[in-house]
Design an enzyme around this catalytic site. Structure first.
Site, PDB file in Angstrom:
ATOM      1  N   HIS A  62       0.861  -1.082   0.097  1.00  0.00           N
ATOM      2  CA  HIS A  62      -0.096   0.147  -0.051  1.00  0.00           C
ATOM      3  C   HIS A  62       0.869   1.159   0.071  1.00  0.00           C
ATOM      4  CE1 HIS A  62      -3.672   2.190   1.906  1.00  0.00           C
ATOM      5  NE2 HIS A  62      -3.094   2.827   1.193  1.00  0.00           N
ATOM      6  N   HIS A 109       1.360   4.882  -2.563  1.00  0.00           N
ATOM      7  CA  HIS A 109       0.796   5.623  -3.933  1.00  0.00           C
ATOM      8  C   HIS A 109       2.175   6.091  -4.245  1.00  0.00           C
ATOM      9  CE1 HIS A 109      -3.396   5.339  -2.973  1.00  0.00           C
ATOM     10  NE2 HIS A 109      -2.844   5.337  -1.419  1.00  0.00           N
ATOM     11  N   HIS A 156      -9.774   1.004  -0.888  1.00  0.00           N
ATOM     12  CA  HIS A 156      -9.488   1.505   0.330  1.00  0.00           C
ATOM     13  C   HIS A 156     -10.885   1.641   1.001  1.00  0.00           C
ATOM     14  CE1 HIS A 156      -5.600   3.151  -1.234  1.00  0.00           C
ATOM     15  NE2 HIS A 156      -5.601   4.013  -0.494  1.00  0.00           N
ATOM     16  N   GLU A 190     -11.026   3.644   6.165  1.00  0.00           N
ATOM     17  CA  GLU A 190     -10.195   4.570   6.768  1.00  0.00           C
ATOM     18  C   GLU A 190     -10.724   5.769   7.706  1.00  0.00           C
ATOM     19  OE1 GLU A 190      -6.467   7.468   5.524  1.00  0.00           O
ATOM     20  OE2 GLU A 190      -7.911   6.782   3.914  1.00  0.00           O
ATOM     21  N   ASP A 195       1.503   7.168   1.775  1.00  0.00           N
ATOM     22  CA  ASP A 195       2.148   8.222   1.027  1.00  0.00           C
ATOM     23  C   ASP A 195       3.437   8.821   2.002  1.00  0.00           C
ATOM     24  OD1 ASP A 195       0.062   9.014  -0.944  1.00  0.00           O
ATOM     25  OD2 ASP A 195      -1.323   8.708   0.937  1.00  0.00           O
TER      26      ASP A 195
END
Length: 338
Positions: free
Chosen positions: A17, A19, A197, A200, A279
């Site tokens: 996971h 990006h 996703h 979250e 990220d």
């Protein structure tokens, strides 16, 4: 655990996971802005880094999409991916499955070919130079409509062999997985893997939709599934992997404090939890930093750390021989560590 930091640093692991656009470090952002004559609302690298502060997912996304503007040429995408892959290799990531958001680029007029050629070239060079294996997952932006996702899938078809699956990211609230039911069905019919996703910021019901309507093979994040005991039992029974991102959860206020992160509870509930960076340029850490942060806050044991790393290989979209090879390397590392 003796010297947990050293143990984590050398730990063989997979990242499931991340990006690629979220690995854009301030230094590279400024360099690419200069290369491409893109004006930034920041005076220098320090000002960019200071801006990497947000109170929720939407605040982060606003900055995230702004940062994408510096990505213009194939070389930019190559440089972005290579910087991440070099760091991943240094942190003993043996396999990485990388999200990319084509709509964030093509909607700015960047050709799909420019994006994927740059990423692909970096992935192949990194595999040769560093030995890690890589795969791409094409993610749809959920704040856009399903028709836009369908067009993106159409546009991606000439490069079908370069990505292994589709995902769903961006603003979760108000954009349930059910919104993308048909495009995911089409992607699966093409032999693509499916992830999304969910849970979250969105409710546990979004996790159920991702499972039942999108028929995903992994849940990205999934924290809020713990609010629903029946859902937790189902996730455990089905051994559905969760790609958990501790530092992301902290920075986006999904958890108020790392000591309250649910990762240990996930393991205790029998969930296939993994650790990932999401990220990392924006959230303050790559794989090693994420493992270290959650280990320190929760006092995770060496066995728990090894379980998390093992889960990352078991949940990867790799063939069984590759999984067993990585798990054997992990077992050997754990046995040799004192």
């Amino acid at each position: 655990m003796t010297d947990p930091a050293a143990f984590i640093a050398g730990l063989p692991k997979a990242e499931l996971h991340v990006h690629i656009e979220g690995t854009l470090e301030p230094e590279l952002m400024v360099a690419l802005a200069r290369r491409n004559n893109v004006a930034l609302p920041y005076a220098d690298v320090d000002a960019v880094r200071a801006a990497y502060s947000f109170g929720n997912l939407q605040d982060f996304l606003d900055l995230y999409y702004q940062g994408m503007n510096v990505l213009q040429q194939e070389q930019d995408y190559y440089d972005l991916a290579m910087a991440y892959l070099r760091r991943a290799a240094e942190q003993n990531v043996l396999h990485a499955e990388i999200f990319f958001d084509p709509q964030g680029h093509t909607d700015r007029g960047i050709p799909f070919r420019t994006v994927i050629d740059g990423l692909w070239a970096a992935m192949k060079d990194a595999e040769r130079s560093y030995g890690l294996t890589t795969s791409l997952i094409l993610s749809f932006l959920r704040h856009l409509d399903e028709a836009a996702a369908e067009r993106t899938l159409d546009e991606a078809m000439p490069w079908r062999e370069r990505f292994i699956g589709v995902g769903l990211d961006s603003s979760e609230k108000g954009h349930p997985p059910s919104k993308f039911r048909r495009v995911f069905a089409r992607a699966r019919s093409l032999g693509l893997k499916a992830v999304a996703h969910a849970g979250e910021e969105g409710p546990p019901g979004y996790v159920r939709e991702a499972l039942d309507l999108l028929q995903v093979q992994r849940i990205d994040h999934g924290n809020r599934a713990l609010e629903d005991d029946a859902l937790v039992a189902r996730l455990a029974q089905e051994q559905m992997p969760l790609t958990v991102c501790p530092l992301s959860n902290l920075r986006l206020c999904v958890v108020p404090d790392m000591t309250q992160h649910p990762l240990r509870r996930m393991l205790q509930a029998g969930l296939v939890a993994t650790v990932n960076s999401d990220d990392p340029a924006y959230f303050g850490g790559y794989m090693t930093e994420n493992f270290a942060a959650v280990q320190q806050a929760l006092g995770l044991t060496r066995d728990e750390i090894v379980t998390l790393a093992g889960n990352s290989f078991r949940a990867a979209f790799l063939d069984e021989a590759a999984k067993q090879r990585h798990l054997a390397a992990l077992a050997a590392y754990a046995a040799a560590a004192i």
